[in-house]
Scaffold this motif. Structure first.
Motif, PDB file in Angstrom:
ATOM      1  N   VAL A  41      28.988  45.884  36.735  1.00 52.23           N
ATOM      2  CA  VAL A  41      29.677  46.855  37.586  1.00 52.23           C
ATOM      3  C   VAL A  41      30.839  46.129  38.246  1.00 52.23           C
ATOM      4  CG1 VAL A  41      29.438  48.392  39.582  1.00 52.23           C
ATOM      5  CG2 VAL A  41      27.505  48.074  38.025  1.00 52.23           C
ATOM      6  N   LEU A  42      32.043  46.701  38.201  1.00 48.18           N
ATOM      7  CA  LEU A  42      33.221  46.013  38.738  1.00 48.18           C
ATOM      8  C   LEU A  42      33.155  45.801  40.244  1.00 48.18           C
ATOM      9  CD1 LEU A  42      36.085  47.645  36.656  1.00 48.18           C
ATOM     10  CD2 LEU A  42      35.264  45.288  36.523  1.00 48.18           C
ATOM     11  N   ASP A  43      32.589  46.731  40.989  1.00 51.16           N
ATOM     12  CA  ASP A  43      32.514  46.599  42.454  1.00 51.16           C
ATOM     13  C   ASP A  43      31.199  47.187  42.946  1.00 51.16           C
ATOM     14  OD1 ASP A  43      32.982  46.272  45.152  1.00 51.16           O
ATOM     15  OD2 ASP A  43      34.797  47.473  45.208  1.00 51.16           O
ATOM     16  N   ALA A  68      38.739  39.528  33.457  1.00 48.51           N
ATOM     17  CA  ALA A  68      38.401  40.774  34.148  1.00 48.51           C
ATOM     18  C   ALA A  68      37.399  40.563  35.276  1.00 48.51           C
ATOM     19  CB  ALA A  68      37.856  41.796  33.153  1.00 48.51           C
ATOM     20  N   TRP A  69      36.342  39.804  35.038  1.00 49.49           N
ATOM     21  CA  TRP A  69      35.319  39.648  36.069  1.00 49.49           C
ATOM     22  C   TRP A  69      35.822  38.799  37.233  1.00 49.49           C
ATOM     23  CZ3 TRP A  69      32.063  43.267  36.172  1.00 49.49           C
ATOM     24  CH2 TRP A  69      31.612  43.866  35.000  1.00 49.49           C
ATOM     25  N   ARG A  70      36.683  37.799  36.948  1.00 44.78           N
ATOM     26  CA  ARG A  70      37.280  37.027  38.048  1.00 44.78           C
ATOM     27  C   ARG A  70      38.190  37.919  38.882  1.00 44.78           C
ATOM     28  NH1 ARG A  70      37.776  33.416  33.989  1.00 44.78           N
ATOM     29  NH2 ARG A  70      40.029  33.648  33.802  1.00 44.78           N
ATOM     30  N   LYS A  71      38.937  38.795  38.223  1.00 43.67           N
ATOM     31  CA  LYS A  71      39.790  39.747  38.944  1.00 43.67           C
ATOM     32  C   LYS A  71      38.930  40.690  39.789  1.00 43.67           C
ATOM     33  CE  LYS A  71      43.496  39.801  35.501  1.00 43.67           C
ATOM     34  NZ  LYS A  71      44.154  40.627  34.454  1.00 43.67           N
ATOM     35  N   ALA A  72      37.842  41.166  39.211  1.00 42.32           N
ATOM     36  CA  ALA A  72      36.951  42.067  39.945  1.00 42.32           C
ATOM     37  C   ALA A  72      36.373  41.366  41.166  1.00 42.32           C
ATOM     38  CB  ALA A  72      35.832  42.569  39.032  1.00 42.32           C
ATOM     39  N   GLY A  73      35.934  40.118  41.007  1.00 43.03           N
ATOM     40  CA  GLY A  73      35.399  39.364  42.140  1.00 43.03           C
ATOM     41  C   GLY A  73      36.434  39.154  43.231  1.00 43.03           C
ATOM     42  N   PHE A  74      37.669  38.880  42.809  1.00 43.78           N
ATOM     43  CA  PHE A  74      38.756  38.721  43.778  1.00 43.78           C
ATOM     44  C   PHE A  74      39.006  40.041  44.504  1.00 43.78           C
ATOM     45  CE2 PHE A  74      43.246  38.676  45.016  1.00 43.78           C
ATOM     46  CZ  PHE A  74      43.274  37.499  45.768  1.00 43.78           C
ATOM     47  N   GLY A  75      39.010  41.144  43.768  1.00 41.27           N
ATOM     48  CA  GLY A  75      39.210  42.465  44.370  1.00 41.27           C
ATOM     49  C   GLY A  75      38.115  42.830  45.351  1.00 41.27           C
ATOM     50  N   ILE A  76      36.876  42.452  45.027  1.00 39.71           N
ATOM     51  CA  ILE A  76      35.755  42.710  45.933  1.00 39.71           C
ATOM     52  C   ILE A  76      36.023  42.054  47.281  1.00 39.71           C
ATOM     53  CG2 ILE A  76      33.320  42.124  46.363  1.00 39.71           C
ATOM     54  CD1 ILE A  76      32.872  42.545  43.302  1.00 39.71           C
ATOM     55  N   MET A  77      36.492  40.810  47.254  1.00 37.14           N
ATOM     56  CA  MET A  77      36.770  40.083  48.500  1.00 37.14           C
ATOM     57  C   MET A  77      38.033  40.596  49.189  1.00 37.14           C
ATOM     58  SD  MET A  77      34.246  37.967  48.814  1.00 37.14           S
ATOM     59  CE  MET A  77      34.854  37.009  50.196  1.00 37.14           C
ATOM     60  N   LEU A  78      39.063  40.918  48.410  1.00 38.90           N
ATOM     61  CA  LEU A  78      40.375  41.235  48.968  1.00 38.90           C
ATOM     62  C   LEU A  78      40.368  42.451  49.879  1.00 38.90           C
ATOM     63  CD1 LEU A  78      43.419  40.641  49.074  1.00 38.90           C
ATOM     64  CD2 LEU A  78      43.671  42.126  47.063  1.00 38.90           C
ATOM     65  N   ASP A  79      39.750  43.548  49.469  1.00 39.81           N
ATOM     66  CA  ASP A  79      39.835  44.754  50.293  1.00 39.81           C
ATOM     67  C   ASP A  79      39.163  44.570  51.646  1.00 39.81           C
ATOM     68  OD1 ASP A  79      37.235  45.128  48.817  1.00 39.81           O
ATOM     69  OD2 ASP A  79      37.202  46.990  49.944  1.00 39.81           O
TER      70      ASP A  79
END
Length: 193
Positions: A98-100, A163-174
């Motif tokens: 799951v992306l987020d 993709a998963w590194r980007k998703a992990g970064f996005g999880i933290m970023l917001d």
């Protein structure tokens, strides 16, 4: 031969079939250190509002750690918690497929520690206001928080090797952006008092 048998015997077909998302559980959380961290030491397993449960855990941990901490120690802990959270969120999201995932709450923990540290010293009411503001920005996702949240929700996990590194970064970023928005409101309120 049945359709299920042909899928299991044909590796190319079996690889193309999407795997179902993994539901978080205590067993899943304990299966990898990244899961334990990302799921907020169990607070992300809350069946109701896991993000709020993670933020409450962050608040309790902040209060419990406060007697042993100073500004330098908080700065180091928070600075380390962000890349640690990126790694843990990446691994956990990938393993959950799951992306987020809503059960990943380390982002709330690290971001709310940042809020509490930057408003310190603050009394109980000020901390409660900070909690409410942070939860508002994290849950409603107005303006820049919504932009940060959506930034990596469309990555393709089958074609993008990062993709998963980007998703992990996005999880933290917001959540970091939500923390910044809450801090801006608090700073404005203090300025106009």
């Amino acid at each position: 031969m049945s359709e299920n048998e042909s899928l299991s015997e044909n590796p190319a077909t079996a690889r193309s079939a999407p795997l179902a998302p993994v539901r978080p559980s205590a067993r899943f959380m304990l299966s990898h250190p990244a899961h334990f961290i990302a799921l907020g030491f169990g607070s992300g397993l809350s069946p109701l509002a896991p993000g709020t449960a993670g933020t409450l855990w962050a608040w309790l941990a902040f209060v419990a750690l406060q007697p042993w901490m100073n500004d330098t120690r908080w700065a180091v802990l928070i600075a380390l918690s962000l890349p640690l959270g990126w790694w843990a969120s990446t691994v956990t999201a990938r393993n959950m497929r799951v992306l987020d995932p809503s059960s990943v709450v380390w982002d709330e923990i690290a971001a709310f520690w940042l809020v509490l540290w930057l408003i310190a010293p603050a009394g109980w009411w000020a901390q409660l206001l900070a909690f409410a503001l942070f939860r508002f920005f994290d849950a409603v996702k107005p303006g820049p928080v919504g932009w940060a949240d959506a930034l990596f929700h469309d990555v393709n996990t089958t074609t993008d090797p990062a993709a998963w590194r980007k998703a992990g970064f996005g999880i933290m970023l917001d959540d970091v952006v939500a923390a910044a928005c809450a801090l801006l409101v608090i700073a404005g309120w203090r300025f106009f008092q």
